[in-house]
Design a protein around this motif. Structure first.
Motif, PDB file in Angstrom:
ATOM      1  N   ILE A 491      68.606  54.556  66.779  1.00 42.24           N
ATOM      2  CA  ILE A 491      67.570  55.322  66.780  1.00 42.24           C
ATOM      3  C   ILE A 491      66.679  55.388  68.023  1.00 42.24           C
ATOM      4  N   GLY A 492      67.635  55.067  69.302  1.00 48.97           N
ATOM      5  CA  GLY A 492      66.935  55.078  70.514  1.00 48.97           C
ATOM      6  C   GLY A 492      67.460  54.222  71.267  1.00 48.97           C
ATOM      7  N   THR A 493      66.983  54.132  72.654  1.00 56.55           N
ATOM      8  CA  THR A 493      67.854  53.291  73.621  1.00 56.55           C
ATOM      9  C   THR A 493      66.455  52.384  74.147  1.00 56.55           C
ATOM     10  N   CYS A 494      67.045  51.285  74.839  1.00 55.72           N
ATOM     11  CA  CYS A 494      66.018  50.276  75.667  1.00 55.72           C
ATOM     12  C   CYS A 494      66.672  50.053  76.828  1.00 55.72           C
ATOM     13  N   LYS A 495      65.823  49.685  77.759  1.00 54.03           N
ATOM     14  CA  LYS A 495      66.172  49.155  79.311  1.00 54.03           C
ATOM     15  C   LYS A 495      65.789  47.807  79.372  1.00 54.03           C
ATOM     16  N   ALA A 496      66.652  46.924  79.716  1.00 54.38           N
ATOM     17  CA  ALA A 496      66.096  45.587  80.093  1.00 54.38           C
ATOM     18  C   ALA A 496      65.219  45.144  81.258  1.00 54.38           C
ATOM     19  N   MET A 497      64.000  44.811  81.193  1.00 47.40           N
ATOM     20  CA  MET A 497      63.242  44.544  82.368  1.00 47.40           C
ATOM     21  C   MET A 497      63.592  43.177  82.786  1.00 47.40           C
ATOM     22  N   ILE A 519      68.863  49.811  67.243  1.00 48.29           N
ATOM     23  CA  ILE A 519      69.158  50.413  65.885  1.00 48.29           C
ATOM     24  C   ILE A 519      68.142  49.700  64.872  1.00 48.29           C
ATOM     25  N   GLU A 520      67.234  48.900  65.600  1.00 49.24           N
ATOM     26  CA  GLU A 520      66.024  48.578  64.400  1.00 49.24           C
ATOM     27  C   GLU A 520      64.882  47.959  65.539  1.00 49.24           C
ATOM     28  N   GLU A 521      63.864  48.772  65.332  1.00 50.73           N
ATOM     29  CA  GLU A 521      62.747  48.325  66.394  1.00 50.73           C
ATOM     30  C   GLU A 521      62.128  47.105  65.868  1.00 50.73           C
ATOM     31  N   ASP A 522      61.238  46.643  66.582  1.00 54.71           N
ATOM     32  CA  ASP A 522      60.382  45.327  66.377  1.00 54.71           C
ATOM     33  C   ASP A 522      59.461  45.540  65.348  1.00 54.71           C
ATOM     34  N   LYS A 523      59.264  44.600  64.171  1.00 53.91           N
ATOM     35  CA  LYS A 523      58.499  44.731  63.041  1.00 53.91           C
ATOM     36  C   LYS A 523      57.286  43.782  62.887  1.00 53.91           C
ATOM     37  N   VAL A 540      67.030  41.084  70.735  1.00 51.69           N
ATOM     38  CA  VAL A 540      66.559  40.589  72.046  1.00 51.69           C
ATOM     39  C   VAL A 540      65.072  40.401  71.848  1.00 51.69           C
ATOM     40  N   PRO A 541      64.468  39.682  72.762  1.00 53.94           N
ATOM     41  CA  PRO A 541      63.053  39.630  72.709  1.00 53.94           C
ATOM     42  C   PRO A 541      62.341  41.159  73.403  1.00 53.94           C
ATOM     43  N   SER A 542      61.511  41.469  72.500  1.00 52.82           N
ATOM     44  CA  SER A 542      60.766  42.905  72.586  1.00 52.82           C
ATOM     45  C   SER A 542      60.160  43.042  73.718  1.00 52.82           C
ATOM     46  N   SER A 543      59.485  41.865  74.466  1.00 55.66           N
ATOM     47  CA  SER A 543      58.748  41.883  75.669  1.00 55.66           C
ATOM     48  C   SER A 543      59.770  41.897  76.757  1.00 55.66           C
ATOM     49  N   TYR A 544      60.853  41.804  76.669  1.00 56.25           N
ATOM     50  CA  TYR A 544      62.080  41.792  77.671  1.00 56.25           C
ATOM     51  C   TYR A 544      62.504  43.278  77.971  1.00 56.25           C
ATOM     52  N   VAL A 545      62.229  43.974  76.762  1.00 53.47           N
ATOM     53  CA  VAL A 545      62.765  45.574  77.117  1.00 53.47           C
ATOM     54  C   VAL A 545      61.820  46.806  77.010  1.00 53.47           C
ATOM     55  N   GLU A 546      61.982  47.542  77.354  1.00 53.66           N
ATOM     56  CA  GLU A 546      61.280  48.960  77.432  1.00 53.66           C
ATOM     57  C   GLU A 546      62.030  49.993  76.547  1.00 53.66           C
ATOM     58  N   VAL A 547      61.598  50.336  75.212  1.00 53.72           N
ATOM     59  CA  VAL A 547      62.008  51.028  74.365  1.00 53.72           C
ATOM     60  C   VAL A 547      61.894  52.446  74.288  1.00 53.72           C
ATOM     61  N   TYR A 548      62.888  53.354  74.055  1.00 54.46           N
ATOM     62  CA  TYR A 548      62.594  54.585  74.055  1.00 54.46           C
ATOM     63  C   TYR A 548      63.186  55.037  72.796  1.00 54.46           C
ATOM     64  N   LYS A 554      67.620  62.466  63.494  1.00 59.07           N
ATOM     65  CA  LYS A 554      67.920  62.252  61.868  1.00 59.07           C
ATOM     66  C   LYS A 554      67.958  60.953  61.521  1.00 59.07           C
ATOM     67  N   ALA A 555      68.617  60.085  62.426  1.00 59.00           N
ATOM     68  CA  ALA A 555      68.561  58.825  61.997  1.00 59.00           C
ATOM     69  C   ALA A 555      67.223  58.048  62.174  1.00 59.00           C
ATOM     70  N   TYR A 556      66.454  58.397  62.985  1.00 57.61           N
ATOM     71  CA  TYR A 556      65.182  57.676  63.092  1.00 57.61           C
ATOM     72  C   TYR A 556      64.329  58.186  61.883  1.00 57.61           C
TER      73      TYR A 556
END
Length: 595
Positions: A491-497, A519-523, A540-548, A554-556
């Motif tokens: 459903i998107g990509t993320c970059k590890a900060m 494949i699954e965002e922070d809930k 992975v910790p949500s605070s460690y990544v920048e999600v796009y 369609k999957a999202y």
């Protein structure tokens, strides 16, 4: 010592004095060498005692450390006893050093100085006696030579007189002169003879006294001096032994203490402490139910039987799968964990909570002592204003009261958690508590209260009056979430900060700057589910990544509709296998549209 005989001359005596002087000097040097040996032994004892004390201090348990906690074990207490006994053992070596230094080294050093002084006096006396007898001998020799010379002169004068008297050509006056000279020479010889006789008599007297009285007395004093030196060395050597012998009983007690400490070690007691320290408090799991997958093969041709078999086969594996979920073997986090220690097993959690309560009570007691002291100080200021201003104490008192109140609230919080663990309140595991929260939300929607329980074997069971359709729907949703065969869409990509090690089960490691698929965002639980490739995914910790997120994909859109369709569980399932026991850890977050 030297025995002086009648025929010994004074030169022989002088030689004996030289020999005695060399011998007594050697005796003093020997005593000094022995005293130096005692001093070196004393230094060794002091150094050894110091090293033993340092050794004992080095291995003493540190305060407020793990080593201090280890003293509950009998083997550790025995080792501590050995360290204390070695410290006492070192003290006995210090006693040895002190006694040797005071009773032997110091006494011998003083005695050696006295010995040197006494020896010097004796030999000075001997030299004076030797010089005196030599002087008498020289006087005797001079008198003897003078007497001999005068006798020869008198003889020549007599011969000259006789010659003059026989010569007829010599005048009478010359003969008289020669006779007078002969008489004078004879008188001088007679006087020299008397003097020589007197000097010889005096010399013999002095010589007799010298060899029979003075020299023997001096030799006897020197002999006594050397004998006292030998006796003193023997006494000091005996003291050298006694100094060690005196501490042997105490050293024996130290060794007995070490032996008793070794015999006090109780292996059963120590292992029982280990059991008490690390027991989890979990109950033994029940038997795993058999999952009969063969029922799906027993389908009839009729549509009704087909539908029934489908429904049965759809529900039974789920229920079996649910029954197979046992209490978790949780892998320890490296962090401090939750404040209520809910990540620990029940027994360990109880101990941690009790320890925390005890620490808080100590802090409260400490603050109370300070408050009482300040209150007394304020009373003194009130009675005697010259001592100080009573109002100056109020800010500190107020601060302490606030601190005590905070500590009491903190203590009540931990006591409530402890009461829950000890069974004074309804006990809930971390898993059942999260499940209870989900069911409470569901019961609010359908006006039906579903209570959660724990079975004796630790697995989760539900009330019989719960809505079957709601239970099956929630269970189906939950089990599908952990179906290993299902591959969730991206459903998107993320970059590890920041880099993340991902050492816990269910997580995935990532490097700084790395790009992963979401494949699954922070809930709301602080974790984002990502995938590196088809076979490697995790949280992975949500605070460690920048999600796009790709919201146009369609999957999202399908993912958002699935999330908003109904209340459901969202989380990870981690399975551990150890000695044929399977445990599953679940992390939940409740997701609902508008919640």
């Amino acid at each position: 010592m030297v025995e002086v005989k009648m025929g010994d001359c004074w030169s022989h005596t002088k030689d004996q004095f030289d020999n005695l002087e060399k011998h007594t000097q050697w005796g003093i040097e020997f005593m000094e060498r022995y005293n130096k040996f005692v001093k070196d032994r004393t230094d060794i004892e002091i150094s050894y005692a110091k090293q033993l004390r340092n050794l004992s201090k080095k291995y003493q348990p540190k305060r407020n450390s793990k080593e201090e906690e280890e003293q509950k074990y009998t083997s550790c207490r025995a080792f501590l006893t050995i360290l204390n006994e070695m410290n006492d053992y070192a003290g006995q070596h210090e006693v040895i050093a002190e006694n040797m230094s005071g009773l032997i080294f110091a006494e011998l050093s003083r005695y050696i100085q006295e010995l040197k002084q006494e020896r010097k006096l004796h030999f000075q006396e001997g030299r004076r006696a030797q010089q005196h007898i030599e002087s008498c001998w020289k006087q005797l020799e001079a008198s003897k030579r003078r007497f001999e010379r005068d006798c020869k002169e008198a003889g020549r004068a007599d011969q000259h007189f006789e010659k003059m008297d026989a010569d007829l050509n010599v005048t009478k006056a010359d003969v008289e002169k020669a006779r007078q000279q002969a008489l004078n020479r004879q008188q001088m010889a007679s006087d020299s003879k008397g003097e020589y006789s007197s000097v010889l008599q005096n010399f013999n007297k002095e010589q007799h006294e010298h060899y029979y009285t003075i020299i023997p007395n001096i030799f006897q004093k020197i002999q006594d001096l050397d004998e006292k030196r030998i006796v003193r060395i023997g006494e000091s050597m005996k003291t050298f032994s006694e100094v060690d012998r005196q501490v042997i009983p105490i050293i024996g007690k130290c060794l007995d203490g070490i032996t008793n400490a070794a015999e006090s070690i109780d292996q059963k007691h120590d292992t029982q402490l280990v059991v008490e320290a690390f027991k989890s408090g979990f109950e033994q799991p029940g038997d795993v139910d058999f999952e009969d997958f063969s029922q799906a093969m027993k389908r009839t041709v009729s549509e009704s039987s087909l539908s029934n078999s489908r429904s049965d086969s759809k529900q039974e594996p789920k229920s079996g799968k649910s029954k197979g979920k046992l209490w978790p073997f949780i892998k320890k986090n490296k962090g401090s964990g939750p404040e209520d220690f809910s990540h620990l097993p029940p027994e360990q959690r109880r101990k941690k909570l009790q320890q925390k309560i005890d620490e808080i009570k100590k802090e409260i007691q400490k603050e109370s002592y300070q408050r009482d002291a300040l209150t007394k100080m304020k009373d003194v200021y009130i009675k005697d204003p010259q001592m100080g201003d009573p109002n100056s104490v109020d800010p500190r008192l107020a601060e302490i009261e606030q601190t005590i109140e905070k500590l009491r609230q903190e203590s009540q919080k931990f006591e409530a958690w402890l009461a829950e663990v000890e069974g004074r309140l309804p006990a809930k595991t971390d898993q059942s508590r999260r499940q209870s929260e989900v069911y409470e939300l569901q019961s609010t929607a359908v006006n039906n209260c579903a209570q959660d329980r724990e079975s004796p074997d630790g697995s989760y069971t539900e009330e019989q009056n719960q809505d079957p359709q709601l239970k099956v729907a929630a269970q189906t949703e939950f089990d599908d979430e952990f179906d290993d065969e299902e591959i969730l869409p991206t459903i998107g990509t993320c970059k590890a900060m920041y880099p993340f090690e991902g050492q816990n089960e269910g997580t995935i490691a990532m490097a700084e700057g790395e790009t992963l698929n979401v494949i699954e965002e922070d809930k709301g639980d602080g974790w984002t589910r990502v995938r590196r490739n088809e076979d490697e995914e995790g949280y992975v910790p949500s605070s460690y990544v920048e999600v796009y997120l790709d919201k146009n994909a369609k999957a999202y859109e399908q993912y958002q509709r699935a999330v908003k369709s109904q209340p459901r569980w969202h989380g990870t399932g981690v399975t551990y296998r150890s000695d044929q026991i399977i445990k599953t850890e679940f992390k939940f977050s409740n997701c609902h549209d508008g919640i």
